[in-house]
Design an enzyme around this catalytic site. Structure first.
Site, PDB file in Angstrom:
ATOM      1  N   SER A 263      52.496   9.176  -4.067  1.00 52.38           N
ATOM      2  CA  SER A 263      51.760  10.166  -3.292  1.00 52.38           C
ATOM      3  C   SER A 263      50.396   9.602  -2.934  1.00 52.38           C
ATOM      4  O   SER A 263      49.703   9.068  -3.803  1.00 52.38           O
ATOM      5  CB  SER A 263      51.584  11.440  -4.130  1.00 52.38           C
ATOM      6  OG  SER A 263      50.565  12.247  -3.611  1.00 52.38           O
ATOM      7  N   MET A 264      49.994   9.742  -1.685  1.00 51.84           N
ATOM      8  CA  MET A 264      48.661   9.290  -1.265  1.00 51.84           C
ATOM      9  C   MET A 264      47.580  10.096  -1.990  1.00 51.84           C
ATOM     10  O   MET A 264      46.555   9.565  -2.358  1.00 51.84           O
ATOM     11  CB  MET A 264      48.487   9.451   0.245  1.00 51.84           C
ATOM     12  CG  MET A 264      49.358   8.520   1.060  1.00 51.84           C
ATOM     13  SD  MET A 264      48.888   6.806   0.896  1.00 51.84           S
ATOM     14  CE  MET A 264      47.549   6.721   2.054  1.00 51.84           C
TER      15      MET A 264
ATOM     16  N   LYS B 138      59.448  14.491   0.109  1.00 50.99           N
ATOM     17  CA  LYS B 138      58.396  14.255  -0.873  1.00 50.99           C
ATOM     18  C   LYS B 138      58.601  15.148  -2.088  1.00 50.99           C
ATOM     19  O   LYS B 138      59.209  16.218  -1.985  1.00 50.99           O
ATOM     20  CB  LYS B 138      57.026  14.522  -0.259  1.00 50.99           C
ATOM     21  CG  LYS B 138      56.684  13.518   0.830  1.00 50.99           C
ATOM     22  CD  LYS B 138      55.326  13.778   1.423  1.00 50.99           C
ATOM     23  CE  LYS B 138      55.007  12.736   2.486  1.00 50.99           C
ATOM     24  NZ  LYS B 138      53.674  12.921   3.038  1.00 50.99           N
TER      25      LYS B 138
ATOM     26  N   HIS C 292      51.201  16.494   4.583  1.00 53.67           N
ATOM     27  CA  HIS C 292      50.433  16.583   3.344  1.00 53.67           C
ATOM     28  C   HIS C 292      51.339  17.193   2.282  1.00 53.67           C
ATOM     29  O   HIS C 292      50.924  18.023   1.483  1.00 53.67           O
ATOM     30  CB  HIS C 292      49.177  17.436   3.540  1.00 53.67           C
ATOM     31  CG  HIS C 292      48.275  16.895   4.586  1.00 53.67           C
ATOM     32  ND1 HIS C 292      47.564  15.734   4.411  1.00 53.67           N
ATOM     33  CD2 HIS C 292      47.985  17.328   5.830  1.00 53.67           C
ATOM     34  CE1 HIS C 292      46.873  15.483   5.506  1.00 53.67           C
ATOM     35  NE2 HIS C 292      47.112  16.437   6.379  1.00 53.67           N
TER      36      HIS C 292
END
Length: 127
Positions: free
Chosen positions: A96-97, A21, A53
């Site tokens: 990205s959430m 990420k 996360h």
């Protein structure tokens, strides 16, 4: 911190291999309320250690480092990077959430500057 200080902050810091990420962050020399005097630039940060996360973990770590240098910052979005160092290929994709999709075109331009001998591509597809 003046523009010279911004220059000390690396534009790109990503892991050397794998899929991970990333976040695109705008760093500025003054708080947004002082925008007329602020100088800014975008930086890319991506690491394998940030799994679940990940984008928030990366942003929390980097924003702390930036604030200690006297600058402010904001997250502009995130996604994923596939870095294949042996093939000299980097692909930027997804979103990205928590922060939404970064402007991958900006991210790829920053990466191309750091890795000029790589094939760097991007797509909005995928998560």
């Amino acid at each position: 911190m003046a523009a010279a200080g911004l220059a000390e902050i690396s534009d790109v810091d990503i892991d050397s291999d794998g899929v991970f990420k990333y976040v695109l962050i705008r760093v500025h020399t003054a708080p947004p309320s002082d925008a007329k005097d602020a100088e800014s630039k975008e930086i890319v940060r991506g690491y394998k250690w940030a799994e679940y996360h990940g984008e928030a973990d990366i942003y929390d770590k980097v924003s702390g480092e930036i604030q200690r240098k006297g600058c402010g910052c904001e997250c502009l979005g995130g996604g994923r990077i596939s870095h294949q160092s042996q093939d000299k290929k980097i692909h930027v994709y997804g979103y990205s959430m928590g922060y939404g999709r970064a402007q991958h075109s900006i991210t790829t331009e920053k990466i191309k500057a750091k890795y000029p001998d790589y094939e760097v591509t991007w797509a909005d597809d995928g998560y």
